[in-house]
Structure formats: structure tokens, C-alpha cells
Scaffold this motif. Structure first.
Motif, short mmCIF file in Angstrom:
data_model
loop_
_atom_site.label_atom_id
_atom_site.label_comp_id
_atom_site.label_asym_id
_atom_site.label_seq_id
_atom_site.Cartn_x
_atom_site.Cartn_y
_atom_site.Cartn_z
N VAL A 1 43.27 51.43 35.95
CA VAL A 1 43.83 50.24 36.61
C VAL A 1 43.93 49.09 35.60
N VAL B 152 38.77 55.60 36.78
CA VAL B 152 39.82 54.98 37.59
C VAL B 152 39.92 53.49 37.24
N ILE C 1 37.55 44.12 39.05
CA ILE C 1 38.58 44.66 39.94
C ILE C 1 38.07 44.45 41.35
N PRO C 2 38.79 43.70 42.18
CA PRO C 2 38.25 43.44 43.52
C PRO C 2 38.12 44.71 44.36
N ILE C 3 37.07 44.76 45.15
CA ILE C 3 36.85 45.86 46.09
C ILE C 3 37.20 45.30 47.47
N TYR C 4 38.23 45.85 48.09
CA TYR C 4 38.69 45.32 49.38
C TYR C 4 38.06 46.05 50.56
N GLY C 5 37.62 47.28 50.34
CA GLY C 5 37.03 48.05 51.43
C GLY C 5 35.52 48.05 51.35
N GLN C 6 34.91 49.16 51.74
CA GLN C 6 33.46 49.22 51.80
C GLN C 6 32.84 50.09 50.70
N ALA C 7 33.67 50.57 49.78
CA ALA C 7 33.12 51.33 48.64
C ALA C 7 32.30 50.36 47.79
N GLU C 8 31.24 50.87 47.17
CA GLU C 8 30.42 49.99 46.35
C GLU C 8 31.04 49.72 44.99
N SER C 9 31.79 50.67 44.50
CA SER C 9 32.37 50.54 43.16
C SER C 9 33.49 51.54 43.00
N LEU C 10 34.19 51.44 41.90
CA LEU C 10 35.21 52.41 41.53
C LEU C 10 34.63 53.37 40.50
N ASN C 11 35.13 54.58 40.46
CA ASN C 11 34.82 55.49 39.36
C ASN C 11 35.27 54.79 38.06
#
Lengths: 252, 252
Positions: free
Chosen positions: B246, B242, B229-239
Motif C-alpha cells: 500500500v 500488505v 495506514i489508517p485502520i477503518y475496521g476492527q482489525a488490529e493491524s495489517l500484514n
């Protein structure tokens, strides 16, 4: 590095108060625990006022700490337990100034939280907004304080990456609409529009609501449209953090 | 209705043991707390062996309880506190037989959990699989026991709605593939395939992994493809919960 070995120390008693929202609001600062989060604060230029480390923290990050911040304290394990709200303290706690207040830009993609009470949910949703490249997050009335330790832990530093602004959603919804930005509420109602049937737009405001009651009726009546995520199985609903993730990624 | 007013009662001491996984496995039963979950158990024909209620529970659901189950106990608040692991007990606790073991059908949509340790995440993911109309959930090694009270609370009764089967993922992945079902691992690696660029198929197996380490390398090497799942912002990962939401909703 100064030492504080007694739990009766006046500074420790003062800093402990920051576990209460009232004091955080009064002082404009909060406690941030753990190397990873403190490192993120420093990296993004947050105002880290003080760092407290215990023996373990001293050993692992002592040099790093003194290079970053002028006011550092070595504390005993007992003092660290007073400052931490974890069963096993993480070796480092910083006192950080809250992020400066910013204005809502009324462009891009915004996540609006109406009365979301669970700190874990609020933190996860802000982190997901960050991951999905959203512009910012607006916290309506009743939503958990992002500077509580539980939100900070699940947010994982996203407060440094995007603006998170407390406001009155009843006031901001019309302003998005004046700026021709669609505002989508969410509800568990098949009369609402299925989430993947609206156009993906570059500018959007998505409202997620309370874990039990959903988005307030007053807000749902003001929105451009209200969306729902279909439930295909026998579950009654989705966790609000999961629902926010599904919706935000449908808009990127 | 029989009464148990002493925390030293032998039956209470026995039932308390069900908070431990070892005893749940030995006895084949578990504790389920709260009217809503117990009602769901009865509704879906689970084998509810006993119900314990306190004064509050008696007042609210006393009649309902005796209509559903022959073995019911009225207990004092102190006894209820012994049986519950919540700060505020919910007034009702049932002893329920574990769901009978079922076979994996190797058709439809399956969620596979590899070493997902957080009970809240495991429960949320099973509930989301239920909501998304998935066929079932497979629990690989290291994954939290679904009959622990924390998983039960976040799962909200989904164990009655779809099969949740503990198994060895290394053994089942090849069987899905023999049945021509694509198996998708997930990883935070841009060399993987973006999740929305694979074909939506009626039959699919999705593997989600440990909160820190992700899906085991051994498993990632056996899959049909691995998705990210692409990360577009600066978070390192998704929970992980979540991320699972998705992905699952991208396949329905």
C-alpha cells in the motif's frame, strides 16, 4: 474442570476430525487455537462451545477460561498435540460454532475472491478487507475454507468483524450491477484500466482471482470494468494479497 | 551429463549444507530450486555454477540445461529429495553464486526492512518493491536471509532485478537525509502522519518493521516523519507485506 489425559479419548478423536473441511461442514463448527483468537471469539459473542487447555494454558489463562465457557477441559500435552496442527501448540484450543449465514446487503464495499487457493492469502485478504473498512467478503468457488487453521491464523479474528459469505460469483455479480454498484475485475493486462484512474465510489465490488490464473474469463466478461496495477519494474506480477491491499486502500 | 545416484555422494553432502545460512555466507553461494527461478537466474546473467536435475527435469528441460551451464548432474529421485526442502521437489536445483555486493546509490526509492523475520514476508516485500519500480531494498539487522529457500520462492527472482543490500539501518538513515531524501518510518500510531498526506517525491526511503514490534524506536526517532495506514475496521493491524505494498504504490 474435567481432565482428558489419554489420546484415545473418544471426544478428542471426534474433535480432531474438525481439521477436515467435510466434518466442519457436517458439524457446523471448527477448531480455533491460541488465546488471542479465542479471546476475540468470546469478545465478539461467537458461540464458543468448549475450550481445551494444557498445563501451560491452565497456568496462564485457567481462571479466564472457566469464567467464559461452561465446558472446559484440562488436557495432557500429548492430547493437545493431537488437537493442534502446529509444531508448538499454543496452550489453548476452542471448539467454536461457525458464524451464522448472513445475506449479502448489496451496498457498501465488497471484496470478491474467485478461486483463491492459498489459505495464507485468503486470510490476509479478509484481514485487509476488515482493516480497510470493507463491508464484507464473498468467497467464490475454489476459494480456501476460512475455517481451516491456516486461514484462521492469517485472518486474525476478522471472521467476527465482517460477514464472509460463500456464494456463486456468477450469480452475485449481476445483482451488484442491478443495484448500480460497479463491479471491477482485476487482470494483468494493460488494456484494462489503471486502478487509480477509476472514480472512488462509496459502493464497489472488487474481484481478485487465483494466484496463477487470475480471475476467470467468464467473470471478467461480466464486470463493469477490469482494473490492473501497473508493474514498473521487472517482477512478473504482485502477490495477490498485496494486490488486494493496494486496490482496497485505493477505494477508501 | 554426470550421474549421481547415491545420497551418500560427497558433493551432495556438501551442497546440502547450503540450506544453512552459515554455509551460504562461507561459500558465497546458494541453492535455487525450480525451472522458473533457474531460468530467471540465467536470463539475468547470474553465475549459475551447477545444475542438478532428476528424471522429470531431464525429460522436461534436459536440453535447455546443458545449453546453459557446463556443469550439470543427473540425480536420482532420492538424491533430489536430499537437496530439496519441498515435499515435492521441482525437478531442478541450481547452485548459484550470490549477487555481487553493490553500493547504495542514495537516490531513487528505497525500501528499508528493520528486523522483518518471516521469510515469506521478506520475499513478498522485495518482489513488491521490484513491481513498484523501487531502486533497491536494504535489509537491516534481524531480517531474514534472502538466500533461504522460502525467501527465494516468494521473491520470485527479484534478487536479479534490483539491488538487495544488507546493512546497518542506523548508519544509512542519516546518509539518506544528508542527501536530502526524506526517510519515512511506519508505525501504528495515529499521532503519525497518514500515509497519503505526504508529498510524493522521486526520492524516498520507507522503513517497514518487525511483524510484532514494528520499526525499532531508535529508528523511528531518526526519521524525517513517521507514517501510518489508517485502520477503518476492527482489525488490529495489517500484514506487513500488505502494508509495504500500500505504501510503495502510494509513492509511484
Amino acid at each position: 474442570m474435567k481432565e482428558i489425559l489419554s489420546t484415545k479419548n473418544g471426544l478428542i478423536k471426534e474433535r480432531k476430525k474438525l481439521h477436515k473441511r467435510k466434518y466442519r461442514e457436517q458439524e457446523g463448527k471448527y477448531l480455533l487455537e491460541g488465546f488471542h483468537l479465542v479471546e476475540e471469539a468470546v469478545k465478539y459473542g461467537a458461540n464458543v462451545e468448549e475450550i481445551f487447555i494444557d498445563a501451560r494454558g491452565q497456568k496462564e489463562w485457567g481462571t479466564w477460561v472457566t469464567e467464559q465457557v461452561s465446558t472446559t477441559y484440562f488436557v495432557s500435552d500429548e492430547v493437545m498435540k493431537q488437537l493442534s496442527d502446529l509444531p508448538t501448540p499454543q496452550g489453548m484450543i476452542a471448539v467454536v460454532q461457525k458464524e451464522p449465514a448472513t445475506e449479502i446487503s448489496y451496498q457498501g464495499k465488497w471484496l470478491l475472491l474467485d478461486n483463491v487457493q492459498d489459505p495464507g492469502n485468503v486470510g490476509t485478504m479478509i484481514r485487509t478487507a476488515d482493516a480497510a473498512g470493507f463491508t464484507g467478503v464473498l468467497l467464490g468457488k475454489g476459494t480456501a475454507d476460512i475455517y481451516s487453521t491456516k486461514v484462521l491464523r492469517s485472518m486474525q479474528g476478522s471472521q467476527f468483524h465482517l460477514p464472509v459469505i460463500a456464494c456463486d460469483l456468477l450469480e452475485v455479480v449481476p445483482k451488484f450491477q442491478e443495484n448500480h454498484i460497479p463491479v471491477y475485475g482485476t487482470e494483468l493486462n494493460v488494456d484494462a484500466v489503471q486502478f487509480n484512474q477509476v472514480e472512488k465510489t462509496a459502493h464497489v465490488a472488487l474481484i481478485l482471482g487465483n494466484e496463477g490464473q487470475g480471475v476467470a474469463t467468464e467473470l471478467l466478461q461480466m464486470t463493469t470494468k477490469n482494473l490492473y496495477i501497473p508493474i514498473y519494474g521487472q517482477a512478473e506480477s504482485l502477490n495477490v494479497g498485496v494486490a488486494a491491499g493496494v486496490l482496497m486502500y485505493a477505494f477508501v
